[in-house]
Design a protein around this motif. Sequence first.
Motif, PDB file in Angstrom:
ATOM      1  N   SER A  43     -16.159 -42.621 -27.562  1.00 38.80           N
ATOM      2  CA  SER A  43     -15.857 -44.045 -27.422  1.00 38.80           C
ATOM      3  C   SER A  43     -16.274 -44.768 -26.142  1.00 38.80           C
ATOM      4  O   SER A  43     -16.828 -45.745 -26.260  1.00 38.80           O
ATOM      5  CB  SER A  43     -14.294 -44.184 -27.753  1.00 38.80           C
TER       6      SER A  43
ATOM      7  N   GLU B 146     -21.034 -51.220 -26.205  1.00 40.98           N
ATOM      8  CA  GLU B 146     -20.022 -52.284 -26.752  1.00 40.98           C
ATOM      9  C   GLU B 146     -20.642 -52.968 -28.070  1.00 40.98           C
ATOM     10  O   GLU B 146     -20.182 -53.476 -28.797  1.00 40.98           O
ATOM     11  CB  GLU B 146     -19.859 -53.294 -25.640  1.00 40.98           C
TER      12      GLU B 146
ATOM     13  N   TYR C 218     -20.596 -51.468 -31.408  1.00 36.93           N
ATOM     14  CA  TYR C 218     -19.178 -51.960 -32.440  1.00 36.93           C
ATOM     15  C   TYR C 218     -19.149 -53.348 -33.036  1.00 36.93           C
ATOM     16  O   TYR C 218     -18.799 -53.196 -34.304  1.00 36.93           O
ATOM     17  CB  TYR C 218     -18.028 -51.904 -31.350  1.00 36.93           C
TER      18      TYR C 218
ATOM     19  N   LYS D 234     -16.984 -53.293 -36.717  1.00 39.82           N
ATOM     20  CA  LYS D 234     -15.743 -52.282 -36.514  1.00 39.82           C
ATOM     21  C   LYS D 234     -14.977 -52.977 -35.323  1.00 39.82           C
ATOM     22  O   LYS D 234     -15.497 -53.938 -34.694  1.00 39.82           O
ATOM     23  CB  LYS D 234     -15.963 -50.857 -35.925  1.00 39.82           C
TER      24      LYS D 234
ATOM     25  N   THR E 130     -13.464 -53.596 -31.758  1.00 44.81           N
ATOM     26  CA  THR E 130     -14.109 -53.684 -30.387  1.00 44.81           C
ATOM     27  C   THR E 130     -13.891 -52.238 -29.635  1.00 44.81           C
ATOM     28  O   THR E 130     -13.066 -51.348 -29.716  1.00 44.81           O
ATOM     29  CB  THR E 130     -13.497 -54.520 -29.462  1.00 44.81           C
ATOM     30  N   LYS E 131     -14.640 -52.027 -28.653  1.00 46.38           N
ATOM     31  CA  LYS E 131     -14.797 -50.856 -27.711  1.00 46.38           C
ATOM     32  C   LYS E 131     -13.567 -50.709 -27.139  1.00 46.38           C
ATOM     33  O   LYS E 131     -12.796 -49.554 -26.987  1.00 46.38           O
ATOM     34  CB  LYS E 131     -15.870 -50.832 -26.814  1.00 46.38           C
TER      35      LYS E 131
ATOM     36  N   TRP F 168     -10.719 -49.396 -29.184  1.00 46.94           N
ATOM     37  CA  TRP F 168     -10.542 -47.821 -29.364  1.00 46.94           C
ATOM     38  C   TRP F 168     -10.437 -47.221 -28.272  1.00 46.94           C
ATOM     39  O   TRP F 168      -9.800 -46.190 -28.324  1.00 46.94           O
ATOM     40  CB  TRP F 168     -12.033 -47.389 -30.006  1.00 46.94           C
TER      41      TRP F 168
ATOM     42  N   VAL G  98     -15.515 -44.781 -37.636  1.00 47.46           N
ATOM     43  CA  VAL G  98     -16.219 -45.695 -36.885  1.00 47.46           C
ATOM     44  C   VAL G  98     -17.318 -45.006 -35.994  1.00 47.46           C
ATOM     45  O   VAL G  98     -18.390 -45.774 -35.782  1.00 47.46           O
ATOM     46  CB  VAL G  98     -15.132 -46.216 -35.666  1.00 47.46           C
TER      47      VAL G  98
ATOM     48  N   VAL H  99     -21.424 -46.755 -35.705  1.00 48.32           N
ATOM     49  CA  VAL H  99     -21.608 -47.127 -34.314  1.00 48.32           C
ATOM     50  C   VAL H  99     -22.822 -46.378 -34.092  1.00 48.32           C
ATOM     51  O   VAL H  99     -23.942 -46.783 -33.587  1.00 48.32           O
ATOM     52  CB  VAL H  99     -20.483 -46.976 -33.315  1.00 48.32           C
TER      53      VAL H  99
END
Length: 112
Positions: A28, A33, A36, A41, A43-44, A47, A81, A85
């Motif tokens: 992650s 950024e 995402y 999905k 946001t960074k 997560w 995710v 990503v």
Amino acid sequence: MLLSAFGSVLWLLNMAMLVLAVVALFFSATTREDAYRAADKQTKKFWLIILGVTVAVNLFVPMLFLQIAGLVATIVFMVDVRPAVQQISGGGGGRRGGSSSDGPYGPYNGGR
């Protein structure tokens, strides 16, 4: 003796959950950024917080229901995710932008 073996199994499960959470947190943190948002999905930052809390819970607050909630979040990240990503950011499973006819030293065109 049986209680000792059960404790060993629980310790191994806790270590496996911790390692999986740390790996997910690393993935992650090292992803862009904008990928995402492009993958639609969370946001960074979201997560990073969720996975960071999961790692902290596994290390400092060994409460089973919190660990299971963190495990679910970690699995969601790793299964849903991260592949989305990764596909957006161009890291598709070891292939780096080549076509299906590329060999180890470049494109294969059959001697043409």
